[in-house]
Design a protein around this motif. Sequence first.
Motif, mmCIF file in Angstrom:
data_model
loop_
_atom_site.group_PDB
_atom_site.id
_atom_site.type_symbol
_atom_site.label_atom_id
_atom_site.label_comp_id
_atom_site.label_asym_id
_atom_site.label_seq_id
_atom_site.Cartn_x
_atom_site.Cartn_y
_atom_site.Cartn_z
ATOM 1 N N SER A 187 0.861 -1.360 -0.006
ATOM 2 C CA SER A 187 -0.009 0.024 0.017
ATOM 3 C C SER A 187 0.866 1.023 -0.102
ATOM 4 C CB SER A 187 -1.126 -0.022 1.310
ATOM 5 O OG SER A 187 -0.217 0.270 2.460
ATOM 6 N N PHE A 188 0.320 2.266 -0.209
ATOM 7 C CA PHE A 188 0.947 3.725 -0.229
ATOM 8 C C PHE A 188 1.663 3.881 1.317
ATOM 9 C CE2 PHE A 188 1.098 8.063 1.097
ATOM 10 C CZ PHE A 188 2.142 8.654 0.353
ATOM 11 N N ASP A 189 0.786 3.696 2.362
ATOM 12 C CA ASP A 189 1.373 3.880 3.628
ATOM 13 C C ASP A 189 2.494 3.056 3.858
ATOM 14 O OD1 ASP A 189 -0.824 5.874 4.131
ATOM 15 O OD2 ASP A 189 -2.041 4.338 5.115
ATOM 16 N N GLN A 190 2.560 1.700 3.540
ATOM 17 C CA GLN A 190 3.624 0.838 3.634
ATOM 18 C C GLN A 190 4.823 1.275 2.942
ATOM 19 O OE1 GLN A 190 1.516 -2.734 2.236
ATOM 20 N NE2 GLN A 190 1.016 -3.536 4.422
ATOM 21 N N LEU A 191 4.372 1.712 1.756
ATOM 22 C CA LEU A 191 5.680 2.218 0.969
ATOM 23 C C LEU A 191 6.404 3.711 1.752
ATOM 24 C CD1 LEU A 191 7.729 2.121 -1.722
ATOM 25 C CD2 LEU A 191 6.195 3.643 -2.604
ATOM 26 N N TYR A 192 5.392 4.537 2.168
ATOM 27 C CA TYR A 192 5.881 5.656 2.851
ATOM 28 C C TYR A 192 6.605 5.434 4.065
ATOM 29 C CZ TYR A 192 5.535 10.204 4.954
ATOM 30 O OH TYR A 192 5.762 11.497 5.686
ATOM 31 N N ASP A 193 6.108 4.402 4.786
ATOM 32 C CA ASP A 193 6.846 4.119 6.058
ATOM 33 C C ASP A 193 8.279 3.294 5.666
ATOM 34 O OD1 ASP A 193 4.909 4.736 7.678
ATOM 35 O OD2 ASP A 193 4.075 2.621 8.047
ATOM 36 N N ALA A 194 8.225 2.692 4.488
ATOM 37 C CA ALA A 194 9.532 1.970 4.335
ATOM 38 C C ALA A 194 10.598 3.198 3.789
ATOM 39 C CB ALA A 194 9.530 1.181 2.935
ATOM 40 N N TRP A 195 10.117 4.289 2.907
ATOM 41 C CA TRP A 195 10.830 5.455 2.865
ATOM 42 C C TRP A 195 11.401 6.091 4.107
ATOM 43 C CZ3 TRP A 195 9.373 10.583 3.557
ATOM 44 C CH2 TRP A 195 10.039 11.383 3.222
ATOM 45 N N ARG A 196 10.555 6.278 4.987
ATOM 46 C CA ARG A 196 10.940 6.981 6.174
ATOM 47 C C ARG A 196 12.276 6.149 6.715
ATOM 48 N NH1 ARG A 196 6.186 8.445 10.142
ATOM 49 N NH2 ARG A 196 7.997 9.272 11.071
ATOM 50 N N GLY A 197 12.060 4.687 6.643
ATOM 51 C CA GLY A 197 13.009 3.994 7.025
ATOM 52 C C GLY A 197 14.308 3.962 6.077
#
Length: 351
Positions: A187-197
């Motif tokens: 999902s977008f939220d999962q990708l966004y969290d991965a980007w923040r990581g």
Amino acid sequence: MKMNPVLLLAFVSLCVADYPDMDHHKTIYISENGPRLFLQMEQSKVISYRGGNATLPCKFHREASSGNGNSQKTRIKWTKLTADYLKETDVYVAMGVHRKSYGSYHGRTFLQGASENDASLIITDITLDDYGKYKCEVIEGLEDDTGVVTLDLQGVVYPYFPRIGRYNLNFKEAQQVCQDQDSVIASFDQLYDAWRGGLDWCNAGWLSDGSVQYPITKPREPCGGKDTVPGVRNYGYRDKDRNRYDVFCFTSNYKGRFYYLIHPTKLTYDEAVQACLKDGSQIAKVGQMYAAWKLMGYDRCDSGWLADGSVRYPISRPRRRCSPTEAAVRFVGFPDKKHKLYGVYCFRAYN
């Protein structure tokens, strides 16, 4: 001027009737004294993992003027929302002694029932597909209220493209390749969290909502420009049938053992498959390697075959000759399957 509640109800119904082209409508009941039943969601997000359990909180309360209510006529309904909120999937319904769970949730969902006002939902043996937003709705006669809670999963997002090369997947194919690797499309939220990581990837990939995006932590010329700010670049929603990109997959914990098979010789792909079978296992999938690396700190500086015909190795402790600058799953490529140059990673599932 104070309007009679009956006249107000008739007025609302008349307004709806004036627009016959509306796809969906419902009669709105308005109490003179306002709503008497309301929900309390103690958390907006619950975090769990694949194979675990989770309790989605939902409690309902009545104003003193409405009395204690009738639990036999209280209807509790849980649904799962799509990313655009336009569709809902039935999860669980309860009314009095009657209980029913639906689809893949059958046998895995129960009401917590800690009190007569507790509508919290327990989900057991969580799957990757359980991730998302859930709506709790409580109805008593003409009174009802709803609340939303997100079920998040601990896991890892990784970019993926098949043997035939980059930008070769339409949306349906993207969903399938993630599934083939023991994952789901992210999902977008999962990708966004991965980007923040720290995830940085310069190739655009499908996400579960049908959009195409990619995460950049180190701006550079080929990836939107070196003078741009870090972020998740967005191509917008694309044609799911005609447009072709890579994909971002998501996976979580697994029940099993991931390991590098100690073998006296290097192996071709077919020999690798057979070696794992002989050891009582299956050749491992890409998602299983990422989960072992990210969630368990698996570290091995040996290139090995995986089920999709790729060769990779996981490094959680960067060092010379392995991955000197970063912890990562290193990608060797999709070599000729007849090359006898690599070991193999296996996976043995636990029941």
